[in-house]
Design a protein around this motif. Structure first.
Motif, PDB file in Angstrom:
ATOM      1  N   UNK A 118       0.822  -1.210   0.000  1.00  0.00           N
ATOM      2  CA  UNK A 118       0.000   0.000   0.000  1.00  0.00           C
ATOM      3  C   UNK A 118       0.858   1.264   0.000  1.00  0.00           C
ATOM      4  N   UNK A 119       2.124   1.142   0.418  1.00  0.00           N
ATOM      5  CA  UNK A 119       2.993   2.317   0.467  1.00  0.00           C
ATOM      6  C   UNK A 119       3.565   2.674  -0.902  1.00  0.00           C
ATOM      7  N   UNK A 120       3.290   1.855  -1.913  1.00  0.00           N
ATOM      8  CA  UNK A 120       3.792   2.138  -3.261  1.00  0.00           C
ATOM      9  C   UNK A 120       3.309   3.490  -3.782  1.00  0.00           C
ATOM     10  N   UNK A 121       2.206   3.960  -3.270  1.00  0.00           N
ATOM     11  CA  UNK A 121       1.650   5.248  -3.713  1.00  0.00           C
ATOM     12  C   UNK A 121       2.458   6.430  -3.174  1.00  0.00           C
ATOM     13  N   UNK A 122       3.239   6.199  -2.147  1.00  0.00           N
ATOM     14  CA  UNK A 122       4.047   7.249  -1.521  1.00  0.00           C
ATOM     15  C   UNK A 122       5.524   6.871  -1.625  1.00  0.00           C
ATOM     16  N   UNK A 123       6.269   7.457  -2.543  1.00  0.00           N
ATOM     17  CA  UNK A 123       7.676   7.080  -2.740  1.00  0.00           C
ATOM     18  C   UNK A 123       8.580   7.336  -1.535  1.00  0.00           C
ATOM     19  N   UNK A 124       8.147   8.223  -0.623  1.00  0.00           N
ATOM     20  CA  UNK A 124       9.005   8.509   0.537  1.00  0.00           C
ATOM     21  C   UNK A 124       9.191   7.268   1.411  1.00  0.00           C
TER      22      UNK A 124
END
Length: 148
Positions: A118-124
């Motif tokens: 799910x964190x793939x949407x946020x590159x940070x």
């Protein structure tokens, strides 16, 4: 792991200090539920001290509670070495209040991290993950008491 006391101790004795009559209470994390507690017991057994220490133990449910117990309910504790590098712990000095416990006495505690899909949407998130695994990130972890 580290051996820590809020009062200055003769830490040149290492783990043998725990057998002295002046040390009546030792805080450790519960070895049944906490990896640091399991490692503490392993270290004490390898040092051939477990049987000598008898009923000196004050068991905490976690490694953070073990640090708390070392301040309130025990004279000394076996804690996470990394806890000693926080700003609040700066008054306690290596060799006077604490020493690291040699890793030859216990299997190092494995730490982990995950990167959720799910964190793939946020590159940070991936950037932070990569930083932790980088040479610079590993150096910082080592400076704060973690075994790399």
């Amino acid at each position: 792991l580290a051996l820590f006391s809020t009062k200055e101790q003769n830490l040149s004795k290492g783990l043998q200090l725990l057998t002295e009559s002046s040390i009546q209470t030792i805080a450790i994390a519960n070895p049944k539920t906490a990896p640091y507690g399991k490692a503490a017991v392993e270290a004490l057994k390898k040092a051939d001290l477990m049987d000598q220490l008898g009923e000196k133990f004050v068991y905490a449910e976690s490694i953070s509670q073990t640090l708390s117990y070392t301040f309130t309910a025990a004279q000394i504790g076996i804690i996470a070495k990394a806890a000693l590098f926080s700003e609040k712990m700066q008054e306690y000095k290596e060799g006077k209040h604490w020493i690291g416990i040699d890793t030859k006495y216990y299997e190092p505690i494995k730490q982990g991290m995950v990167l959720l899909q799910a964190s793939e949407k946020e590159p940070m998130y991936a950037t932070f993950y990569d930083f932790i695994l980088s040479q610079e990130g590993q150096k910082i972890l080592s400076q704060y008491g973690y075994i790399i």
